[in-house]
Each structure stands twice: as structure tokens, then as C-alpha cells.
Design a protein around this motif. Structure first.
Motif, PDB file in Angstrom:
ATOM      1  N   ALA A 198      12.293   0.536  -2.270  1.00 42.20           N
ATOM      2  CA  ALA A 198      11.580   1.623  -1.601  1.00 42.20           C
ATOM      3  C   ALA A 198      12.447   2.851  -1.347  1.00 42.20           C
ATOM      4  O   ALA A 198      12.092   3.693  -0.528  1.00 42.20           O
ATOM      5  CB  ALA A 198      11.003   1.126  -0.279  1.00 42.20           C
TER       6      ALA A 198
ATOM      7  N   GLU B 167       0.846  -1.185   0.000  1.00 36.95           N
ATOM      8  CA  GLU B 167       0.000   0.000   0.000  1.00 36.95           C
ATOM      9  C   GLU B 167       0.885   1.240   0.000  1.00 36.95           C
ATOM     10  O   GLU B 167       1.861   1.308   0.746  1.00 36.95           O
ATOM     11  CB  GLU B 167      -0.894   0.028   1.253  1.00 36.95           C
ATOM     12  CG  GLU B 167      -1.741  -1.214   1.463  1.00 36.95           C
ATOM     13  CD  GLU B 167      -2.429  -1.211   2.821  1.00 36.95           C
ATOM     14  OE1 GLU B 167      -2.649  -0.110   3.371  1.00 36.95           O
ATOM     15  OE2 GLU B 167      -2.725  -2.301   3.329  1.00 36.95           O
ATOM     16  N   ASP B 168       0.535   2.218  -0.845  1.00 35.23           N
ATOM     17  CA  ASP B 168       1.266   3.481  -0.882  1.00 35.23           C
ATOM     18  C   ASP B 168       0.438   4.538  -0.159  1.00 35.23           C
ATOM     19  O   ASP B 168      -0.646   4.896  -0.611  1.00 35.23           O
ATOM     20  CB  ASP B 168       1.507   3.899  -2.332  1.00 35.23           C
ATOM     21  CG  ASP B 168       2.732   4.778  -2.473  1.00 35.23           C
ATOM     22  OD1 ASP B 168       3.196   5.297  -1.444  1.00 35.23           O
ATOM     23  OD2 ASP B 168       3.218   4.946  -3.605  1.00 35.23           O
ATOM     24  N   ARG B 169       0.932   5.004   0.971  1.00 33.67           N
ATOM     25  CA  ARG B 169       0.213   5.999   1.759  1.00 33.67           C
ATOM     26  C   ARG B 169       1.102   7.211   1.986  1.00 33.67           C
ATOM     27  O   ARG B 169       2.095   7.126   2.716  1.00 33.67           O
ATOM     28  CB  ARG B 169      -0.195   5.441   3.128  1.00 33.67           C
ATOM     29  CG  ARG B 169      -1.073   4.223   3.115  1.00 33.67           C
ATOM     30  CD  ARG B 169      -1.583   3.986   4.541  1.00 33.67           C
ATOM     31  NE  ARG B 169      -2.077   2.643   4.725  1.00 33.67           N
ATOM     32  CZ  ARG B 169      -2.506   2.176   5.897  1.00 33.67           C
ATOM     33  NH1 ARG B 169      -2.486   2.962   6.968  1.00 33.67           N
ATOM     34  NH2 ARG B 169      -2.940   0.929   6.010  1.00 33.67           N
TER      35      ARG B 169
ATOM     36  N   ARG C 230      10.799   6.329  -1.315  1.00 34.30           N
ATOM     37  CA  ARG C 230       9.742   6.619  -0.347  1.00 34.30           C
ATOM     38  C   ARG C 230      10.337   7.338   0.857  1.00 34.30           C
ATOM     39  O   ARG C 230      11.545   7.408   1.034  1.00 34.30           O
ATOM     40  CB  ARG C 230       9.047   5.336   0.097  1.00 34.30           C
ATOM     41  CG  ARG C 230       8.645   4.407  -1.033  1.00 34.30           C
ATOM     42  CD  ARG C 230       7.659   5.063  -1.999  1.00 34.30           C
ATOM     43  NE  ARG C 230       7.398   4.191  -3.145  1.00 34.30           N
ATOM     44  CZ  ARG C 230       6.437   3.282  -3.183  1.00 34.30           C
ATOM     45  NH1 ARG C 230       5.635   3.122  -2.138  1.00 34.30           N
ATOM     46  NH2 ARG C 230       6.273   2.535  -4.259  1.00 34.30           N
TER      47      ARG C 230
ATOM     48  N   ASP D 106       3.389   8.711   0.368  1.00 30.34           N
ATOM     49  CA  ASP D 106       4.804   8.490   0.066  1.00 30.34           C
ATOM     50  C   ASP D 106       5.487   7.548   1.059  1.00 30.34           C
ATOM     51  O   ASP D 106       6.711   7.567   1.213  1.00 30.34           O
ATOM     52  CB  ASP D 106       5.564   9.814   0.014  1.00 30.34           C
ATOM     53  CG  ASP D 106       6.671   9.796  -1.029  1.00 30.34           C
ATOM     54  OD1 ASP D 106       6.630   8.937  -1.921  1.00 30.34           O
ATOM     55  OD2 ASP D 106       7.583  10.643  -0.939  1.00 30.34           O
TER      56      ASP D 106
ATOM     57  N   LEU E 186       5.676   3.399   2.004  1.00 34.75           N
ATOM     58  CA  LEU E 186       5.319   2.054   1.555  1.00 34.75           C
ATOM     59  C   LEU E 186       4.908   1.212   2.756  1.00 34.75           C
ATOM     60  O   LEU E 186       5.703   0.997   3.675  1.00 34.75           O
ATOM     61  CB  LEU E 186       6.497   1.395   0.844  1.00 34.75           C
ATOM     62  CG  LEU E 186       6.267  -0.056   0.396  1.00 34.75           C
ATOM     63  CD1 LEU E 186       5.165  -0.121  -0.666  1.00 34.75           C
ATOM     64  CD2 LEU E 186       7.548  -0.691  -0.116  1.00 34.75           C
TER      65      LEU E 186
END
Length: 251
Positions: free
Chosen positions: A38, A4-6, A41, A8, A10
Motif C-alpha cells: 500500500a 476497497e479502494d476509496r 496510497r 486513494d 486502501l
């Protein structure tokens, strides 16, 4: 495993609730690849699903093990822990349930850890015919003290989240429904800081992990030599049959 990307960040959600999110070689490889990818991120969060965090390495095949299978499981878990430690971004364990065996070592490997109040922690190695050589017998002693780390590794007890916080195994404990919001606030705080200097700070802090790295490889080599031993087979079989193990006497 679900990604899930929230904002910026991971989020890696372990998603095998039928086996309490225990990892096999394929799952640990997927986690490693996600963490290794990642770097763009702000942070990485690892959490579980189905009310469990992670039960460590999957034990389904340990009652009839082969050297090749076990070597793959061991090497896969070590790659996963190394990926977490070498990731340039902070990796946070959002511990939403039981962290057992390699799952507890997963918490040790992460940079920060926040636990739900219902979470539990503990090692399982000598109880199931194994040994926690990739974190619990070495680096965990730096985090919580040698005597307490040996207590966890040797006695295979379970500890509630509040005690894990007092030991220094986790940074904070919150009510279950506040776990993810709290982790998101910590991630937002990290997002205000310099990624470049966070990376320098993180990698510099790996001094004790790096110093223990040879111990990991040596320990895994000994585990490979013990594949198929009576202790391994009895420990795994008893675990799968939900009974107390009857190990051979010392020699």
C-alpha cells in the motif's frame, strides 16, 4: 478479507464474521501483503464486518494444538503487526465492534484509531491460555501507562469505547453511523499533507515499538514452549465451550 479502494485510501475489511474476524495464518498473511503493498496510497484503514472488529488469533485448534500450527499463528500475527508499523503510510483502525485479544493488539499497532460508540476493548490472554506478548505487555504501556496496561493484560476485562478514549487507546469515539465518514475525513486531512514527511514522522515515532521488538520475539518463543500445556488446552477448550476455565493451581 475484502479490499476497497476509496479516494486513494486502501480499506482492509476483515471478513470472517462467523468467528468475529479472528485471524488465522492465512488471513494475517493476506493482511500483511495488503499493507506491504500500500505504499502508493495515501493511507490504510483496517476495519471489521458483521458488527465485530477483530477477536485476535483464531482459537478453534488450540484445544488440540501442535507446535507447528501455533508457531505459524504467532509468527503470522507478528509479521502483520510489523507490516503495519513499517508501512510508510498512516494506518488507521476503524473499530466498529469488539476488539479482543490480538484484535486489541491490532489497535495498539495501528498509528491512529477511531472507535464506534458500541465498540469494546480488552485482552483475553490469561483467560484463554495465552499471553498478549505482541503489544499489550510492552508497547501498550507506553500508550496508556504501565499500570493501566497491566490491568488490561492481567485481568482480561472489557472496556467501552469512551473509556478506551480516556485511556488513550483510541483517538476519538463517534456514533456508529458516523464511524466510516469520520475516518474518511481524517484520511482526507492526511491526503493534504506531504507523504514524504508523513513517512519520516511515522517511522521516527516507532522508537518504542522498535525498542520492544526483542520482547515480542522472546515472548513468542515462550508461548511456543507452552504449546499443549494444561493451561493452554483448558483455556481454549473453556472458551470454545463457552464456560469458565478451571486452570490447574499454581506450582
Amino acid at each position: 478479507m475484502v479490499l476497497e479502494d476509496r479516494a486513494d485510501v486502501l480499506w482492509i475489511r476483515l471478513n470472517r464474521p462467523d468467528r468475529r474476524n479472528a485471524f488465522d495464518p492465512a488471513m494475517s498473511a493476506a493482511i500483511s501483503e495488503a499493507v506491504e503493498g500500500a505504499s502508493d496510497r495515501r493511507a490504510v484503514v483496517i476495519t471489521g464486518s458483521g458488527g465485530s472488529f477483530c477477536a485476535g488469533g483464531a482459537l478453534q485448534n488450540l484445544s488440540t494444538p501442535t507446535v507447528g500450527e501455533m508457531r505459524g499463528l504467532y509468527q503470522g500475527s507478528l509479521r502483520m503487526f510489523d507490516a503495519i508499523r513499517s508501512c510508510p503510510r498512516p494506518v488507521i483502525a476503524a473499530v466498529n465492534g469488539a476488539a479482543a485479544g490480538g484484535g486489541n493488539e491490532l489497535v495498539v499497532a495501528c498509528d491512529l484509531a477511531i472507535a464506534a460508540r458500541s465498540a469494546t476493548f480488552g485482552q483475553t490472554g490469561p483467560r484463554v491460555g495465552s499471553s498478549p506478548v505482541t503489544g499489550a505487555t510492552n508497547v501498550m504501556g507506553v500508550q496508556i501507562g504501565e499500570k493501566k496496561a497491566k490491568e488490561l493484560a492481567l485481568l482480561c476485562r472489557r472496556y467501552p469505547a469512551d473509556e478506551a478514549e480516556r485511556m488513550g487507546l483510541v483517538n476519538a469515539v463517534v456514533d456508529d453511523d458516523e464511524l466510516e465518514p469520520t475516518v474518511e475525513r481524517w484520511c482526507a486531512e492526511l491526503a493534504q499533507l506531504s507523504p514524504r514527511y508523513l513517512e519520516i514522522t511515522k517511522i521516527s515515532s516507532n522508537i518504542w515499538w522498535s525498542a520492544a521488538r526483542d520482547s515480542f520475539s522472546t515472548g513468542l518463543g515462550m508461548l511456543v514452549q507452552a504449546v499443549g500445556s494444561p493451561d493452554m488446552v483448558e483455556g481454549a477448550t473453556a472458551f470454545l465451550e463457552k464456560r469458565k476455565p478451571a486452570f490447574p493451581p499454581p506450582q
